[in-house]
Design a protein around this motif. Structure first.
Motif, PDB file in Angstrom:
ATOM      1  N   ARG A 281      -6.351  -7.194  -1.448  1.00 22.96           N
ATOM      2  CA  ARG A 281      -5.980  -6.650  -0.146  1.00 22.96           C
ATOM      3  C   ARG A 281      -5.559  -5.186  -0.223  1.00 22.96           C
ATOM      4  O   ARG A 281      -5.520  -4.496   0.799  1.00 22.96           O
ATOM      5  CB  ARG A 281      -4.841  -7.468   0.457  1.00 22.96           C
ATOM      6  CG  ARG A 281      -5.150  -8.938   0.656  1.00 22.96           C
ATOM      7  CD  ARG A 281      -6.212  -9.157   1.709  1.00 22.96           C
ATOM      8  NE  ARG A 281      -6.429 -10.562   1.981  1.00 22.96           N
ATOM      9  CZ  ARG A 281      -7.320 -11.040   2.835  1.00 22.96           C
ATOM     10  NH1 ARG A 281      -8.076 -10.212   3.516  1.00 22.96           N
ATOM     11  NH2 ARG A 281      -7.457 -12.340   3.019  1.00 22.96           N
TER      12      ARG A 281
ATOM     13  N   ASP B 118      -1.582  -8.156   6.535  1.00 19.15           N
ATOM     14  CA  ASP B 118      -2.856  -7.501   6.270  1.00 19.15           C
ATOM     15  C   ASP B 118      -3.433  -6.988   7.579  1.00 19.15           C
ATOM     16  O   ASP B 118      -4.127  -7.704   8.303  1.00 19.15           O
ATOM     17  CB  ASP B 118      -3.825  -8.482   5.597  1.00 19.15           C
ATOM     18  CG  ASP B 118      -5.114  -7.818   5.148  1.00 19.15           C
ATOM     19  OD1 ASP B 118      -5.081  -6.606   4.876  1.00 19.15           O
ATOM     20  OD2 ASP B 118      -6.145  -8.506   5.067  1.00 19.15           O
TER      21      ASP B 118
ATOM     22  N   THR C 160      -0.843 -13.361   0.634  1.00 18.35           N
ATOM     23  CA  THR C 160      -0.980 -12.277   1.601  1.00 18.35           C
ATOM     24  C   THR C 160       0.116 -12.409   2.648  1.00 18.35           C
ATOM     25  O   THR C 160       0.181 -13.394   3.382  1.00 18.35           O
ATOM     26  CB  THR C 160      -2.356 -12.313   2.282  1.00 18.35           C
ATOM     27  OG1 THR C 160      -3.375 -12.172   1.290  1.00 18.35           O
ATOM     28  CG2 THR C 160      -2.492 -11.182   3.293  1.00 18.35           C
TER      29      THR C 160
ATOM     30  N   HIS D 103      -0.518  -3.346   4.395  1.00 14.10           N
ATOM     31  CA  HIS D 103      -1.122  -4.310   3.477  1.00 14.10           C
ATOM     32  C   HIS D 103      -0.074  -4.690   2.437  1.00 14.10           C
ATOM     33  O   HIS D 103       0.331  -3.861   1.624  1.00 14.10           O
ATOM     34  CB  HIS D 103      -2.354  -3.708   2.791  1.00 14.10           C
ATOM     35  CG  HIS D 103      -3.418  -3.250   3.749  1.00 14.10           C
ATOM     36  ND1 HIS D 103      -4.280  -4.122   4.375  1.00 14.10           N
ATOM     37  CD2 HIS D 103      -3.743  -2.022   4.205  1.00 14.10           C
ATOM     38  CE1 HIS D 103      -5.095  -3.449   5.161  1.00 14.10           C
ATOM     39  NE2 HIS D 103      -4.781  -2.171   5.079  1.00 14.10           N
TER      40      HIS D 103
ATOM     41  N   ASP E 298       0.807  -1.216   0.000  1.00 15.87           N
ATOM     42  CA  ASP E 298       0.000   0.000   0.000  1.00 15.87           C
ATOM     43  C   ASP E 298       0.843   1.269   0.000  1.00 15.87           C
ATOM     44  O   ASP E 298       0.403   2.308  -0.482  1.00 15.87           O
ATOM     45  CB  ASP E 298      -0.987   0.002   1.179  1.00 15.87           C
ATOM     46  CG  ASP E 298      -0.331  -0.291   2.518  1.00 15.87           C
ATOM     47  OD1 ASP E 298       0.875  -0.570   2.570  1.00 15.87           O
ATOM     48  OD2 ASP E 298      -1.053  -0.236   3.535  1.00 15.87           O
TER      49      ASP E 298
END
Length: 219
Positions: free
Chosen positions: A89, A120, A117, A125, A67
């Motif tokens: 995600r 998270d 992933t 993220h 992110d």
């Protein structure tokens, strides 16, 4: 003006950074060949990038895996007339990008790179991409090769914020031939072992790592 520095070139892609980034982080980006075309990952932009991409093939898409790695994704995507593709995600990042976006879930669209992933939570993220047949693992932040991530005896190290709780569940069972990271050059020599050691010794080596970080801050 930024200067493109290709730090890794292999049969199947390239990784690059900016030569002017001399700090400890060295933002690294990747372009990988896939069945669908060239996918550009967490890109930083610089003159000459389009020539490097053209030598690999047609750009199929641009994607982000962390992110915080918005970087120049929107500009690169717009120039190649593709959306910025986001793992499910990371769908919340869409509003922060001045570009068309789309969301994918289990795999990078039309490729064999499956999503994993890594972290998270409300603060972080992160998604990795892994193609077992090609032996390529791409981890944007949880592990890295620059000094900010490693002790003096590590080729690959866990992010300092994760040292005490490394992502073993997400990454511990993988056996890649190469590990591409978001900060530093990739690991191509005995990569599976380097990843295994980094995760297994992360907590044990934490005191040495943090002591070194403190010494650096005080000098």
């Amino acid at each position: 003006m930024a200067t493109l520095d290709v730090v890794d070139r292999w049969e199947g892609g390239i990784s690059w950074t900016l030569a002017e980034e001399v700090d400890e982080m060295h933002r690294t980006s990747h372009a990988i060949e896939t069945e669908a075309g060239i996918w550009v990952i967490d890109p930083v932009d610089a003159p000459g990038l389009d020539d490097e991409l053209a030598a690999l093939g047609d750009v199929a898409g641009v994607t982000l895996l962390l992110d915080r790695h918005k970087r120049d994704a929107a500009a690169v995507a717009e120039r190649h007339d593709v959306p910025v593709s986001l793992p499910e995600r990371l769908s919340g990042v869409a509003d922060d990008l001045d570009a068309e976006t789309e969301v994918y879930s289990r795999a990078l669209p039309d490729t064999a790179f499956r999503t994993i992933t890594v972290i998270d939570n409300r603060f972080w993220h992160e998604v990795a991409l892994y193609d077992r047949d090609r032996g390529t693992l791409i981890v944007p932040e949880a592990v890295g090769t620059v000094g900010f991530f490693t002790t003096d005896v590590e080729r690959l190290g866990v992010h300092p914020a994760l040292r005490l709780f490394p992502p073993r569940k997400a990454l511990g069972d993988l056996s890649p031939d190469r590990v591409l990271v978001g900060h530093g050059a990739g690991v191509f020599d005995d990569a599976a072992n380097a990843l295994r050691v980094a995760l297994a010794r992360s907590r044990k080596s934490a005191p040495k790592y943090y002591a070194g970080l403190l010494r650096t801050a005080l000098t």
